[in-house]
Design a protein around this motif. Structure first.
Motif: not given
Length: 201
Positions: A39-67
């Motif tokens: 499913a979608d993983v995102m940072s969104t600028a507004a306080a509502a909805l799901n535009a995925g246009d935010g200035a945050g950091t979206v980090a996915l990390d596994t020490d022993s595996g794959s994305l």
């Protein structure tokens, strides 16, 4: 901002939207196992909805595996960062590419392969794949692709692919280095270089 932090010691399956609104950050981390992006993983600028246009950091990390790709997209906007890290692989060859979108910088570090497909113009940061035989760093964009100053792309084989009539711009302070091959596939290219920053095999 509204930050989201998910941590585990086993495989993680993302089966519903993860959305940090108000330019929030998302961190999804496990010490062992794959992270399946269903499913979608995102940072969104507004306080509502799901535009995925935010200035945050979206980090996915596994020490022993794959994305792995299971139908979701990782999204962030201008001023944000998409940070993908895996001890094994980030995605797989088509149709298993990790899907990203938005104006955020995309950084990726993997022990073997990196396969990323970006929707829209792609701002490429530091990308590093494994150097063992057969390993590939493959970045594909439906829009333009621009590398970031002082951030390099390295791997056994490096492939950058753009849609028709889109411009690839390699910053003068970016090195693209591969042990076996570098393939730049674009109708339009602007390749800049300063001392020590090169495209080399």
């Amino acid at each position: 901002s509204s930050d989201i932090n998910i941590q585990d010691t086993a495989a993680i399956t993302i089966s519903s939207e993860v959305n940090a609104r108000s330019n929030g950050n998302v961190t999804i981390y496990t010490t062992s196992g794959n992270i399946s992006i269903g499913a979608d993983v995102m940072s969104t600028a507004a306080a509502a909805l799901n535009a995925g246009d935010g200035a945050g950091t979206v980090a996915l990390d596994t020490d022993s595996g794959s994305l792995t790709d299971s139908g979701g997209t990782v999204k962030a906007g201008a001023g944000g960062t998409i940070d993908l890290d895996a001890s094994v692989s980030i995605g797989a060859s088509s149709p298993g590419n990790i899907e990203t979108s938005g104006a955020a910088e995309v950084d990726a570090t993997a022990g073997t392969n990196v396969y990323i497909n970006h929707t829209g113009n792609m701002d490429v940061g530091t990308v590093s794949g494994g150097l063992a035989a057969g390993n590939t760093v493959s970045l594909t964009s439906t829009g333009t692709m621009t590398t970031s100053a002082g951030q390099d792309i390295t791997g056994r084989n490096v492939v950058l692919t753009l849609a028709a009539d889109k411009l690839l711009t390699v910053d003068a302070a970016t090195s693209i280095t591969a042990t076996d091959s570098v393939n730049l596939i674009s109708d339009e290219m602007e390749l800049n270089s300063t001392a020590g920053d090169i495209i080399s095999v």
